[in-house]
Design a protein around this motif. Structure first.
Motif, PDB file in Angstrom:
ATOM      1  N   ILE A 103      -9.605  87.301  38.465  1.00 15.55           N
ATOM      2  CA  ILE A 103      -8.986  86.878  39.619  1.00 15.55           C
ATOM      3  C   ILE A 103      -9.479  87.780  40.842  1.00 15.55           C
ATOM      4  O   ILE A 103      -9.043  88.930  40.785  1.00 15.55           O
ATOM      5  N   PRO A 104     -10.397  87.374  41.646  1.00 14.09           N
ATOM      6  CA  PRO A 104     -10.955  88.184  42.795  1.00 14.09           C
ATOM      7  C   PRO A 104      -9.702  88.096  43.925  1.00 14.09           C
ATOM      8  O   PRO A 104      -9.264  87.086  44.245  1.00 14.09           O
ATOM      9  N   ILE A 105      -9.259  89.417  44.127  1.00 12.88           N
ATOM     10  CA  ILE A 105      -8.268  89.602  45.310  1.00 12.88           C
ATOM     11  C   ILE A 105      -9.158  90.040  46.594  1.00 12.88           C
ATOM     12  O   ILE A 105      -9.627  91.238  46.448  1.00 12.88           O
ATOM     13  N   SER A 106      -9.120  89.450  47.658  1.00 11.63           N
ATOM     14  CA  SER A 106      -9.449  89.783  48.854  1.00 11.63           C
ATOM     15  C   SER A 106      -8.432  90.716  49.688  1.00 11.63           C
ATOM     16  O   SER A 106      -7.492  90.220  50.256  1.00 11.63           O
ATOM     17  N   VAL A 107      -9.061  91.988  49.737  1.00 14.76           N
ATOM     18  CA  VAL A 107      -8.088  92.930  50.345  1.00 14.76           C
ATOM     19  C   VAL A 107      -7.910  92.385  51.874  1.00 14.76           C
ATOM     20  O   VAL A 107      -8.816  92.347  52.828  1.00 14.76           O
ATOM     21  N   GLY A 108      -6.497  92.443  52.222  1.00 14.23           N
ATOM     22  CA  GLY A 108      -6.211  92.252  53.493  1.00 14.23           C
ATOM     23  C   GLY A 108      -6.053  90.648  53.900  1.00 14.23           C
ATOM     24  O   GLY A 108      -5.812  90.298  55.177  1.00 14.23           O
ATOM     25  N   ASN A 109      -6.639  89.769  52.886  1.00 11.15           N
ATOM     26  CA  ASN A 109      -6.297  88.497  53.067  1.00 11.15           C
ATOM     27  C   ASN A 109      -4.698  87.904  53.338  1.00 11.15           C
ATOM     28  O   ASN A 109      -4.169  88.319  52.098  1.00 11.15           O
ATOM     29  N   PRO A 110      -4.304  87.433  54.186  1.00  7.81           N
ATOM     30  CA  PRO A 110      -2.896  87.331  54.080  1.00  7.81           C
ATOM     31  C   PRO A 110      -2.369  86.082  52.900  1.00  7.81           C
ATOM     32  O   PRO A 110      -1.163  85.918  52.885  1.00  7.81           O
ATOM     33  N   VAL A 111      -3.378  85.198  52.491  1.00  7.69           N
ATOM     34  CA  VAL A 111      -2.936  84.409  51.487  1.00  7.69           C
ATOM     35  C   VAL A 111      -2.365  84.964  50.154  1.00  7.69           C
ATOM     36  O   VAL A 111      -1.681  84.597  49.418  1.00  7.69           O
ATOM     37  N   PHE A 112      -2.745  86.424  50.002  1.00 11.59           N
ATOM     38  CA  PHE A 112      -2.140  87.111  48.798  1.00 11.59           C
ATOM     39  C   PHE A 112      -0.896  87.862  49.226  1.00 11.59           C
ATOM     40  O   PHE A 112      -0.765  88.955  48.783  1.00 11.59           O
ATOM     41  N   THR A 113      -0.066  87.104  49.387  1.00 15.56           N
ATOM     42  CA  THR A 113       1.406  87.564  49.483  1.00 15.56           C
ATOM     43  C   THR A 113       2.017  87.955  48.214  1.00 15.56           C
ATOM     44  O   THR A 113       1.307  87.710  47.042  1.00 15.56           O
ATOM     45  N   ARG A 114       2.869  88.849  48.259  1.00 17.44           N
ATOM     46  CA  ARG A 114       3.369  89.062  46.747  1.00 17.44           C
ATOM     47  C   ARG A 114       4.030  88.128  46.112  1.00 17.44           C
ATOM     48  O   ARG A 114       3.672  87.881  44.791  1.00 17.44           O
ATOM     49  N   ASP A 115       4.230  87.101  46.397  1.00 18.06           N
ATOM     50  CA  ASP A 115       5.056  85.823  45.821  1.00 18.06           C
ATOM     51  C   ASP A 115       4.081  85.056  45.453  1.00 18.06           C
ATOM     52  O   ASP A 115       3.798  84.723  44.141  1.00 18.06           O
ATOM     53  N   ALA A 116       2.985  84.866  46.163  1.00 16.74           N
ATOM     54  CA  ALA A 116       1.849  83.888  45.725  1.00 16.74           C
ATOM     55  C   ALA A 116       0.958  84.627  44.509  1.00 16.74           C
ATOM     56  O   ALA A 116       0.719  83.930  43.828  1.00 16.74           O
ATOM     57  N   THR A 117       0.726  85.870  44.690  1.00 17.25           N
ATOM     58  CA  THR A 117       0.006  86.400  43.877  1.00 17.25           C
ATOM     59  C   THR A 117       0.726  86.748  42.655  1.00 17.25           C
ATOM     60  O   THR A 117       0.009  86.553  41.452  1.00 17.25           O
ATOM     61  N   GLU A 118       2.004  86.843  42.475  1.00 15.71           N
ATOM     62  CA  GLU A 118       2.650  86.940  41.318  1.00 15.71           C
ATOM     63  C   GLU A 118       2.631  85.542  40.524  1.00 15.71           C
ATOM     64  O   GLU A 118       2.556  85.435  39.283  1.00 15.71           O
ATOM     65  N   LYS A 119       2.751  84.618  41.308  1.00 21.70           N
ATOM     66  CA  LYS A 119       2.684  83.006  40.696  1.00 21.70           C
ATOM     67  C   LYS A 119       1.287  82.946  40.170  1.00 21.70           C
ATOM     68  O   LYS A 119       1.139  82.054  39.046  1.00 21.70           O
ATOM     69  N   LEU A 120       0.397  83.507  40.792  1.00 18.79           N
ATOM     70  CA  LEU A 120      -0.995  83.153  40.478  1.00 18.79           C
ATOM     71  C   LEU A 120      -1.313  83.807  39.234  1.00 18.79           C
ATOM     72  O   LEU A 120      -1.902  83.209  38.269  1.00 18.79           O
ATOM     73  N   ILE A 121      -0.956  85.189  39.266  1.00 19.49           N
ATOM     74  CA  ILE A 121      -1.109  85.914  37.762  1.00 19.49           C
ATOM     75  C   ILE A 121      -0.337  85.133  36.563  1.00 19.49           C
ATOM     76  O   ILE A 121      -0.830  85.255  35.651  1.00 19.49           O
ATOM     77  N   ALA A 122       0.794  84.733  36.957  1.00 14.60           N
ATOM     78  CA  ALA A 122       1.569  84.083  35.783  1.00 14.60           C
ATOM     79  C   ALA A 122       0.812  82.950  35.329  1.00 14.60           C
ATOM     80  O   ALA A 122       0.797  82.561  33.993  1.00 14.60           O
ATOM     81  N   ARG A 123       0.085  81.951  36.377  1.00  7.79           N
ATOM     82  CA  ARG A 123      -0.447  80.945  35.807  1.00  7.79           C
ATOM     83  C   ARG A 123      -1.739  81.433  35.132  1.00  7.79           C
ATOM     84  O   ARG A 123      -1.942  80.655  33.933  1.00  7.79           O
ATOM     85  N   ALA A 124      -2.396  82.561  35.517  1.00  7.75           N
ATOM     86  CA  ALA A 124      -3.591  82.841  34.872  1.00  7.75           C
ATOM     87  C   ALA A 124      -3.329  83.170  33.370  1.00  7.75           C
ATOM     88  O   ALA A 124      -3.949  83.047  32.365  1.00  7.75           O
ATOM     89  N   GLU A 125      -2.111  83.994  33.273  1.00  8.30           N
ATOM     90  CA  GLU A 125      -1.601  84.665  31.965  1.00  8.30           C
ATOM     91  C   GLU A 125      -1.261  83.590  31.022  1.00  8.30           C
ATOM     92  O   GLU A 125      -1.428  83.605  29.908  1.00  8.30           O
ATOM     93  N   ASP A 126      -0.891  82.310  31.539  1.00  4.21           N
ATOM     94  CA  ASP A 126      -0.464  81.091  30.695  1.00  4.21           C
ATOM     95  C   ASP A 126      -1.799  80.353  29.968  1.00  4.21           C
ATOM     96  O   ASP A 126      -1.474  80.148  28.989  1.00  4.21           O
ATOM     97  N   LEU A 127      -2.850  80.621  31.147  1.00  4.14           N
ATOM     98  CA  LEU A 127      -4.175  79.949  30.284  1.00  4.14           C
ATOM     99  C   LEU A 127      -5.037  80.983  29.646  1.00  4.14           C
ATOM    100  O   LEU A 127      -5.850  80.404  28.876  1.00  4.14           O
ATOM    101  N   SER A 128      -4.866  82.208  29.900  1.00  7.16           N
ATOM    102  CA  SER A 128      -5.924  83.219  29.384  1.00  7.16           C
ATOM    103  C   SER A 128      -5.302  84.362  28.414  1.00  7.16           C
ATOM    104  O   SER A 128      -4.431  84.760  28.873  1.00  7.16           O
ATOM    105  N   GLN A 129      -6.331  84.612  27.277  1.00  4.81           N
ATOM    106  CA  GLN A 129      -5.899  85.796  26.442  1.00  4.81           C
ATOM    107  C   GLN A 129      -5.903  86.991  27.064  1.00  4.81           C
ATOM    108  O   GLN A 129      -5.194  87.967  26.823  1.00  4.81           O
ATOM    109  N   ASP A 130      -6.785  87.108  28.298  1.00  4.16           N
ATOM    110  CA  ASP A 130      -7.045  88.448  28.908  1.00  4.16           C
ATOM    111  C   ASP A 130      -7.115  87.954  30.451  1.00  4.16           C
ATOM    112  O   ASP A 130      -8.086  87.149  30.823  1.00  4.16           O
ATOM    113  N   VAL A 131      -6.432  88.755  31.401  1.00  4.77           N
ATOM    114  CA  VAL A 131      -6.643  88.704  32.826  1.00  4.77           C
ATOM    115  C   VAL A 131      -7.006  89.856  33.598  1.00  4.77           C
ATOM    116  O   VAL A 131      -6.278  91.195  33.211  1.00  4.77           O
TER     117      VAL A 131
END
Length: 210
Positions: free
Chosen positions: A5-33
């Motif tokens: 998951i590329p994270i753009s530093v300073g991009n306002p879309v990557f809020t704590r809540d949004a990023t946590e949900k994004l990582i959780a979904r990635a972990e559901d789909l992938s053996q390694d993130v």
């Protein structure tokens, strides 16, 4: 499946809540993130959006990156295989430098690729309302080339074959990869990534309004 998951530093879309949900979904789909914090891209972006010197851009990028890392470390993850990696940690490696130089030389020596990246750069500057000066054009071109090298490195060297990107992806990365596969033989570094947009992993609803 291994996803990055590329994270753009300073991009306002990557809020704590949004990023946590994004990582959780990635972990559901992938053996390694792997979460790739693109701090090296932030330096270029800082210079593009202001008259900052290189050192000023580095200093501000470092502060923004530290804030992003601290936010990421506080997030709940489901797997101990999920890890954080700053792009600056591998940008000085021989393999990355080789990839980036290959991307640059291949692009500037081919009219088809050069015309394509020029169109991508001009459209982006028009969209964010930045003057298409020589300086800005060169910086944005460097940004796209560097971003392409990061994607190829994650795929061909780190062996993470799925990239989870917030929207339709970077047009030049895909165009460059397809062109190389069709026109160049015996490529050592090939971007065989499969792109998943946020909407592909059911993130569109949870991130509505972003």
């Amino acid at each position: 499946m291994k996803a990055f998951i590329p994270i753009s530093v300073g991009n306002p879309v990557f809020t704590r809540d949004a990023t946590e949900k994004l990582i959780a979904r990635a972990e559901d789909l992938s053996q390694d993130v792997i979460i790739v914090v693109c701090d090296s891209l932030r330096i270029i972006a800082n210079r593009l959006r202001s008259d900052q010197t290189q050192q000023e851009a580095i200093t501000k990028a470092r502060k923004a990156t530290d804030d992003t890392i601290q936010m990421l470390k506080k997030l709940k993850t489901k797997s101990d295989r999920t890890r954080i990696l700053k792009s600056s940690e591998f940008c000085e490696e021989f393999e990355f430098k080789n990839i980036e130089e290959n991307v640059r030389k291949t692009t500037i020596s081919n009219d088809i690729l050069l015309n394509y990246i020029s169109a991508v750069v001009l459209e982006y500057m028009r969209r964010i309302q930045i003057d298409s000066t020589v300086k800005n054009t060169l910086l944005e071109t460097e940004y796209v080339l560097h971003e392409t090298a990061i994607s190829i490195y994650c795929t061909s060297v780190l062996k993470y074959n799925f990239e989870i990107y917030k929207d339709g992806g970077n047009g030049f990365i895909d165009y460059f990869s397809v062109w190389c596969k069709e026109n160049m033989n015996n490529l050592k570094y090939v971007n065989d990534r499969k792109l998943l947009n946020w909407s592909d992993i059911n993130m569109k609803t949870s991130l509505s309004g972003i």
